[in-house]
Scaffold this motif. Structure first.
Motif, short mmCIF file in Angstrom:
data_model
loop_
_atom_site.label_atom_id
_atom_site.label_comp_id
_atom_site.label_asym_id
_atom_site.label_seq_id
_atom_site.Cartn_x
_atom_site.Cartn_y
_atom_site.Cartn_z
N VAL A 1 0.85 -1.19 0.00
CA VAL A 1 0.00 0.00 0.00
C VAL A 1 0.88 1.24 0.00
CG1 VAL A 1 -1.75 1.29 1.25
CG2 VAL A 1 -1.85 -1.21 1.20
N VAL A 2 0.64 2.11 -0.96
CA VAL A 2 1.49 3.29 -1.14
C VAL A 2 0.64 4.55 -1.19
CG1 VAL A 2 3.13 4.45 -2.68
CG2 VAL A 2 3.27 1.98 -2.36
N LEU A 3 1.03 5.54 -0.40
CA LEU A 3 0.43 6.87 -0.51
C LEU A 3 1.15 7.56 -1.67
CD1 LEU A 3 0.42 7.85 3.29
CD2 LEU A 3 -1.17 6.38 2.04
N ARG A 4 0.52 7.54 -2.84
CA ARG A 4 1.17 8.08 -4.03
C ARG A 4 1.43 9.58 -3.91
NH1 ARG A 4 0.04 4.74 -8.56
NH2 ARG A 4 0.27 2.57 -7.87
N GLN A 5 0.41 10.29 -3.42
CA GLN A 5 0.52 11.73 -3.22
C GLN A 5 -0.36 12.15 -2.05
OE1 GLN A 5 0.52 14.34 -6.83
NE2 GLN A 5 -0.17 12.48 -7.85
N VAL A 6 0.06 13.20 -1.36
CA VAL A 6 -0.74 13.77 -0.28
C VAL A 6 -0.76 15.28 -0.46
CG1 VAL A 6 -0.99 14.08 2.21
CG2 VAL A 6 -0.09 11.92 1.31
N ALA A 7 -1.94 15.88 -0.39
CA ALA A 7 -2.08 17.33 -0.50
C ALA A 7 -3.00 17.82 0.61
CB ALA A 7 -2.65 17.72 -1.86
N ALA A 8 -2.82 19.06 1.01
CA ALA A 8 -3.64 19.63 2.09
C ALA A 8 -4.01 21.06 1.75
CB ALA A 8 -2.89 19.58 3.42
N PHE A 9 -5.07 21.52 2.41
CA PHE A 9 -5.59 22.87 2.18
C PHE A 9 -6.12 23.42 3.49
CE2 PHE A 9 -9.50 25.37 1.66
CZ PHE A 9 -9.03 26.46 0.94
N ALA A 10 -5.96 24.73 3.69
CA ALA A 10 -6.55 25.40 4.85
C ALA A 10 -7.05 26.77 4.40
CB ALA A 10 -5.54 25.55 5.98
N PRO A 11 -8.17 27.23 4.92
CA PRO A 11 -8.66 28.56 4.56
C PRO A 11 -7.62 29.64 4.87
CG PRO A 11 -10.30 27.33 5.81
CD PRO A 11 -9.03 26.55 5.90
N LEU B 1 -3.90 10.09 -2.38
CA LEU B 1 -4.08 9.14 -3.46
C LEU B 1 -3.38 7.85 -3.08
CD1 LEU B 1 -5.46 9.19 -6.27
CD2 LEU B 1 -3.20 9.67 -7.24
N VAL B 2 -4.14 6.76 -3.00
CA VAL B 2 -3.61 5.49 -2.52
C VAL B 2 -3.60 4.48 -3.66
CG1 VAL B 2 -3.90 3.63 -0.83
CG2 VAL B 2 -4.57 5.98 -0.23
N GLY B 3 -2.49 3.77 -3.79
CA GLY B 3 -2.38 2.73 -4.80
C GLY B 3 -1.61 1.54 -4.25
N LEU B 4 -1.47 0.50 -5.07
CA LEU B 4 -0.67 -0.66 -4.70
C LEU B 4 0.64 -0.62 -5.46
CD1 LEU B 4 -3.32 -3.54 -4.67
CD2 LEU B 4 -2.50 -2.15 -2.76
N GLY B 5 1.75 -0.55 -4.73
CA GLY B 5 3.05 -0.47 -5.37
C GLY B 5 3.30 0.90 -5.99
N GLY B 6 4.42 1.04 -6.65
CA GLY B 6 4.78 2.30 -7.29
C GLY B 6 5.49 3.22 -6.34
N GLU B 7 5.77 4.43 -6.82
CA GLU B 7 6.51 5.41 -6.04
C GLU B 7 5.59 6.12 -5.05
OE1 GLU B 7 8.49 8.10 -8.61
OE2 GLU B 7 9.85 6.59 -9.45
N GLY B 8 6.18 6.52 -3.96
CA GLY B 8 5.43 7.24 -2.94
C GLY B 8 5.84 6.81 -1.55
N THR B 9 4.94 6.97 -0.62
CA THR B 9 5.20 6.64 0.77
C THR B 9 4.53 5.31 1.10
OG1 THR B 9 5.34 8.98 1.38
CG2 THR B 9 4.90 7.41 3.16
N ARG B 10 5.33 4.30 1.42
CA ARG B 10 4.81 2.96 1.68
C ARG B 10 4.26 2.84 3.10
NH1 ARG B 10 8.56 -1.67 1.09
NH2 ARG B 10 10.01 -0.37 2.26
N VAL B 11 3.14 2.16 3.22
CA VAL B 11 2.58 1.87 4.54
C VAL B 11 3.17 0.55 5.02
CG1 VAL B 11 0.48 1.41 5.86
CG2 VAL B 11 0.45 3.11 4.03
N LEU B 12 3.97 0.62 6.08
CA LEU B 12 4.60 -0.59 6.61
C LEU B 12 3.73 -1.31 7.62
CD1 LEU B 12 8.30 0.61 7.13
CD2 LEU B 12 7.24 -0.43 5.11
N SER B 13 2.94 -0.56 8.39
CA SER B 13 2.07 -1.21 9.38
C SER B 13 1.00 -0.24 9.83
CB SER B 13 2.88 -1.69 10.58
OG SER B 13 3.39 -0.58 11.32
N TYR B 14 -0.03 -0.80 10.42
CA TYR B 14 -1.13 -0.01 10.97
C TYR B 14 -1.70 -0.74 12.18
CZ TYR B 14 -5.99 1.65 11.41
OH TYR B 14 -7.19 2.11 11.88
#
Length: 319
Positions: free
Chosen positions: A11-21, A178-191
């Motif tokens: 499980v990979v967090l491909r991208q993460v974005a945030a917004f605040a007023p 944006l969550v995907g399986l494999g590929g570049e990004g931030t890997r989830v090692l455990s939860y």
């Protein structure tokens, strides 16, 4: 009750974005409207470490939640690869009964082919739960190119949900992951997640139950942190940084002292700037560090969240 996901780095967090007023208010400016006296106001600033928070009463729910999603979707060539839209939020009801928020977000974002639903069961820890759910759905989907979009963001609409006793004040922010399986990004090692049902009353806790919640808060969170580290096969010293939820600074001072963890190994910059933003905190902090270029390639990070009810969650990720 504890749920533990073993090491599954697919499980990979491909991208993460945030917004605040853009509109930002100080603790003192918002105190009068919340009925806080001067002693409570000083407590939030001097002890809890809160300074400012974002709040825009003219912004609608969809206007708050959609900007980071729009930013991520602009980078996705084939939007039909997004099979799931998961809206994680704390308050169970954010819209009138005639409107389903997840469906409205799907329509506004143009993801009409995606399955859309909400995750609220873990309150402010529902964002991390949504990532875990996204991974399970993508594995079951059978298409290695499929994606899931996890969204967070909500507006505290009453004082009861904006002020957490003398612990924190809720601000406004949103995120998209944006969550995907494999590929570049931030890997989830455990939860890991632990629900302590005796605190099911959440915002309505009073008396002895409220006292027990406060006195055991650090114990339960530390236990779930250790569970997540064990599942990832790591020790505390292996972590590059702890990326916490932004409930306040004083609670993390206690946790650091108990764990023997130096405070500079916990990212607390956003506590004073944004305050606690419900499910958005972990993703807001990840996006802030990414924007600063502060995430180290190969670095291991512990992400935490706690939801009233009460659920304690931790996730170990690797950039």
């Amino acid at each position: 009750m504890t749920s533990l996901a073993p090491t599954r780095p697919d499980v990979v967090l491909r991208q993460v974005a945030a917004f605040a007023p853009e509109r930002s208010v100080t603790v003192e400016e918002i105190a009068a409207g919340l009925g806080l006296n001067r002693y409570q106001t000083r407590l939030f600033r001097r002890i809890r470490g809160l300074n400012r928070m974002r709040s825009d009463p003219d912004l609608g729910l969809l206007d708050l939640v959609c900007p980071p999603a729009d930013a991520l979707l602009a980078t996705v060539a084939e939007r039909d690869r997004i099979r799931y839209l998961i809206f994680a939020h704390t308050a169970q009801d954010l819209t009138p009964t005639t409107m389903i928020a997840a469906d409205a977000l799907r329509e506004r974002l143009g993801l009409t082919g995606a399955e859309a639903f909400a995750v609220t069961q873990h309150a402010c820890a529902s964002g991390l739960l949504a990532v875990e759910v996204a991974g399970e759905l993508l594995r079951a989907d059978g298409d290695p190119t499929a994606l899931a979009l996890v969204l967070t963001g909500e507006q505290p609409f009453t004082r009861a949900v904006q002020v957490l006793w003398n612990t924190s004040i809720i601000g406004e922010a949103s995120s998209a992951c944006l969550v995907g399986l494999g590929g570049e990004g931030t890997r989830v090692l455990s939860y890991a997640a632990r629900t302590v049902g005796e605190f099911f009353d959440g915002y309505q806790l009073t008396g002895e139950a409220l006292h027990r919640f406060g006195s055991t808060y650090h114990t339960h969170l530390i236990a779930v942190i250790r569970e997540a580290l064990d599942a990832a096969g790591l020790e505390l010293d292996d972590l590059t940084l702890v990326i916490p939820h932004n409930v306040n600074i004083s609670s993390w001072v206690t946790i650091c002292a108990t764990l023997g963890l130096a405070r500079d190994r916990v990212f607390l910059d956003n506590v004073g700037e944004f305050s606690h933003c419900s499910c958005t905190d972990p993703f807001l902090n990840l996006a802030t560090l990414a924007r600063r270029g502060a995430l180290v390639a190969g670095g291991r990070y512990l992400v935490t969240a706690v939801g009233l009810g009460a659920t304690y969650s931790a996730m170990v990720v690797e950039c």
